[in-house]
Design a protein around this motif. Structure first.
Motif, PDB file in Angstrom:
ATOM      1  N   LYS A 229     -33.282   0.550  44.513  1.00  0.00           N
ATOM      2  CA  LYS A 229     -32.649  -0.576  43.810  1.00  0.00           C
ATOM      3  C   LYS A 229     -32.710  -0.454  42.288  1.00  0.00           C
ATOM      4  N   GLY A 230     -33.283   0.650  41.782  1.00  0.00           N
ATOM      5  CA  GLY A 230     -33.321   0.877  40.338  1.00  0.00           C
ATOM      6  C   GLY A 230     -34.522   0.305  39.623  1.00  0.00           C
ATOM      7  N   TYR A 231     -35.603   0.046  40.351  1.00  0.00           N
ATOM      8  CA  TYR A 231     -36.814  -0.515  39.744  1.00  0.00           C
ATOM      9  C   TYR A 231     -37.989   0.451  39.869  1.00  0.00           C
ATOM     10  N   GLU A 232     -37.716   1.759  39.797  1.00  0.00           N
ATOM     11  CA  GLU A 232     -38.768   2.765  39.990  1.00  0.00           C
ATOM     12  C   GLU A 232     -39.897   2.656  38.972  1.00  0.00           C
ATOM     13  N   GLU A 233     -39.646   2.070  37.806  1.00  0.00           N
ATOM     14  CA  GLU A 233     -40.697   1.944  36.806  1.00  0.00           C
ATOM     15  C   GLU A 233     -41.871   1.072  37.267  1.00  0.00           C
ATOM     16  N   PHE A 234     -41.667   0.320  38.378  1.00  0.00           N
ATOM     17  CA  PHE A 234     -42.734  -0.572  38.865  1.00  0.00           C
ATOM     18  C   PHE A 234     -43.453  -0.011  40.093  1.00  0.00           C
ATOM     19  N   ILE A 235     -43.079   1.167  40.556  1.00  0.00           N
ATOM     20  CA  ILE A 235     -43.717   1.768  41.740  1.00  0.00           C
ATOM     21  C   ILE A 235     -45.207   1.934  41.533  1.00  0.00           C
TER      22      ILE A 235
ATOM     23  N   GLU B  22     -58.175 -17.485  37.421  1.00  0.00           N
ATOM     24  CA  GLU B  22     -58.402 -16.485  36.371  1.00  0.00           C
ATOM     25  C   GLU B  22     -57.628 -15.228  36.748  1.00  0.00           C
ATOM     26  N   PRO B  23     -57.215 -14.386  35.864  1.00  0.00           N
ATOM     27  CA  PRO B  23     -57.691 -14.326  34.487  1.00  0.00           C
ATOM     28  C   PRO B  23     -56.910 -15.198  33.517  1.00  0.00           C
ATOM     29  N   THR B  24     -55.753 -15.731  33.894  1.00  0.00           N
ATOM     30  CA  THR B  24     -54.934 -16.486  32.935  1.00  0.00           C
ATOM     31  C   THR B  24     -55.166 -17.989  32.983  1.00  0.00           C
ATOM     32  N   GLY B  25     -55.570 -18.507  34.139  1.00  0.00           N
ATOM     33  CA  GLY B  25     -55.696 -19.955  34.301  1.00  0.00           C
ATOM     34  C   GLY B  25     -54.361 -20.644  34.438  1.00  0.00           C
ATOM     35  N   LEU B  26     -53.283 -19.836  34.544  1.00  0.00           N
ATOM     36  CA  LEU B  26     -51.940 -20.390  34.639  1.00  0.00           C
ATOM     37  C   LEU B  26     -51.396 -20.275  36.065  1.00  0.00           C
ATOM     38  N   ARG B  27     -50.497 -21.192  36.391  1.00  0.00           N
ATOM     39  CA  ARG B  27     -49.767 -21.132  37.663  1.00  0.00           C
ATOM     40  C   ARG B  27     -48.279 -21.197  37.333  1.00  0.00           C
ATOM     41  N   TYR B  28     -47.625 -20.055  37.473  1.00  0.00           N
ATOM     42  CA  TYR B  28     -46.175 -20.011  37.348  1.00  0.00           C
ATOM     43  C   TYR B  28     -45.627 -20.416  38.702  1.00  0.00           C
ATOM     44  N   CYS B  29     -45.193 -21.660  38.828  1.00  0.00           N
ATOM     45  CA  CYS B  29     -44.706 -22.225  40.086  1.00  0.00           C
ATOM     46  C   CYS B  29     -43.187 -22.067  40.119  1.00  0.00           C
ATOM     47  N   MET B  30     -42.706 -21.145  40.956  1.00  0.00           N
ATOM     48  CA  MET B  30     -41.307 -20.741  40.913  1.00  0.00           C
ATOM     49  C   MET B  30     -40.528 -21.207  42.137  1.00  0.00           C
ATOM     50  N   ASN B  31     -39.229 -21.242  41.996  1.00  0.00           N
ATOM     51  CA  ASN B  31     -38.321 -21.547  43.103  1.00  0.00           C
ATOM     52  C   ASN B  31     -37.867 -20.231  43.733  1.00  0.00           C
ATOM     53  N   SER B  32     -38.019 -20.104  45.033  1.00  0.00           N
ATOM     54  CA  SER B  32     -37.546 -18.910  45.735  1.00  0.00           C
ATOM     55  C   SER B  32     -36.050 -18.711  45.524  1.00  0.00           C
ATOM     56  N   ALA B  33     -35.302 -19.798  45.475  1.00  0.00           N
ATOM     57  CA  ALA B  33     -33.840 -19.731  45.352  1.00  0.00           C
ATOM     58  C   ALA B  33     -33.389 -19.090  44.044  1.00  0.00           C
ATOM     59  N   ALA B  34     -34.270 -19.013  43.059  1.00  0.00           N
ATOM     60  CA  ALA B  34     -33.910 -18.418  41.772  1.00  0.00           C
ATOM     61  C   ALA B  34     -34.191 -16.920  41.728  1.00  0.00           C
ATOM     62  N   MET B  35     -34.788 -16.397  42.812  1.00  0.00           N
ATOM     63  CA  MET B  35     -35.221 -15.005  42.792  1.00  0.00           C
ATOM     64  C   MET B  35     -34.780 -14.244  44.044  1.00  0.00           C
ATOM     65  N   ASN B  36     -34.720 -12.942  43.892  1.00  0.00           N
ATOM     66  CA  ASN B  36     -34.592 -12.024  45.024  1.00  0.00           C
ATOM     67  C   ASN B  36     -35.861 -11.198  45.068  1.00  0.00           C
ATOM     68  N   PHE B  37     -36.291 -10.838  46.264  1.00  0.00           N
ATOM     69  CA  PHE B  37     -37.492 -10.024  46.429  1.00  0.00           C
ATOM     70  C   PHE B  37     -37.085  -8.587  46.724  1.00  0.00           C
ATOM     71  N   ILE B  38     -37.693  -7.643  46.009  1.00  0.00           N
ATOM     72  CA  ILE B  38     -37.465  -6.218  46.232  1.00  0.00           C
ATOM     73  C   ILE B  38     -38.766  -5.637  46.768  1.00  0.00           C
ATOM     74  N   PRO B  39     -38.809  -5.261  48.064  1.00  0.00           N
ATOM     75  CA  PRO B  39     -40.043  -4.686  48.615  1.00  0.00           C
ATOM     76  C   PRO B  39     -40.365  -3.349  47.951  1.00  0.00           C
ATOM     77  N   LYS B  40     -41.641  -2.989  47.918  1.00  0.00           N
ATOM     78  CA  LYS B  40     -42.063  -1.765  47.228  1.00  0.00           C
ATOM     79  C   LYS B  40     -41.333  -0.529  47.738  1.00  0.00           C
ATOM     80  N   GLU B  41     -40.977  -0.494  49.034  1.00  0.00           N
ATOM     81  CA  GLU B  41     -40.281   0.655  49.616  1.00  0.00           C
ATOM     82  C   GLU B  41     -38.871   0.831  49.067  1.00  0.00           C
ATOM     83  N   LYS B  42     -38.305  -0.221  48.493  1.00  0.00           N
ATOM     84  CA  LYS B  42     -36.920  -0.161  48.012  1.00  0.00           C
ATOM     85  C   LYS B  42     -36.811  -0.177  46.494  1.00  0.00           C
TER      86      LYS B  42
END
Length: 190
Positions: A180-186, A156-176
């Motif tokens: 990296k231009g993602y300040e809207e998510f701080i 819950e709350p969605t009951g969904l599992r978005y099962c993703m491939n790491s190779a399709a994504m890059n991770f941006i740590p909160k400190e960066k």
């Protein structure tokens, strides 16, 4: 012994003819996309276009296989399956924000799993017909990268599992995020 092999080969050919040419591609993990061009919108609305040759140079072989040939990386042997750092996950090609660590959970599957997307508009879903039935594929909107699949066995709350491939994504740590231009998510991590 020869008879068993012959029956197996004939069955595979018959299955391929019956279900269509895409089945061979599903089994082998190969997709004929030599002519496919990937368009990516960047900040300011500017569009960048990558040919498959450019993507092959830009991505690792595994990233290319997953994002362009609808591949799947090995469970428990990928970069983010057990990542517990706070931050966001973005498309490896376009940088589109896809998921947040605030929605990540341990699924026991060996792939990074999330209850929902970070930016719903950046996710495209479509039916994926395979040998073992139909599932829901997840792709990024701008880069059209294959990212993973959605299952109905999440918490819950969605009951969904978005099962993703790491190779399709890059991770941006909160400190960066700002760097990296993602300040809207701080705000997600305060």
């Amino acid at each position: 012994m020869k008879k068993v092999w012959l029956v197996s080969i004939v069955s595979l050919i018959g299955l391929t003819v019956f279900l269509g040419p895409g089945v061979y591609n599903k089994i082998s993990g190969e997709v004929n996309n030599t002519e496919r061009i990937v368009d990516v919108r960047t900040e300011g609305g500017k569009k960048v276009t990558y040919s498959q040759a450019e993507l092959k140079e830009m991505l690792t072989p595994l990233q290319y296989k997953v994002t362009q040939n609808n591949g799947t990386e090995k469970a428990f042997e990928n970069k983010y399956w057990d990542n517990k750092q706070p931050g966001i996950y973005v498309d490896v090609i376009s940088g589109e924000p896809l998921f947040s660590s605030t929605d990540k959970f341990y699924s026991g599957t060996g792939w990074p799993s999330f209850t929902k997307p970070l930016v719903e508009e950046n996710i495209v879903t479509k039916k994926d017909r395979g040998i073992f039935g139909t599932s829901t594929e997840v792709r990024s909107k701008e880069a059209d990268s294959h990212i993973g699949h959605i299952f109905n066995d999440g918490p819950e709350p969605t009951g969904l599992r978005y099962c993703m491939n790491s190779a399709a994504m890059n991770f941006i740590p909160k400190e960066k995020l700002k760097e990296k231009g993602y300040e809207e998510f701080i705000h997600l991590f305060q």
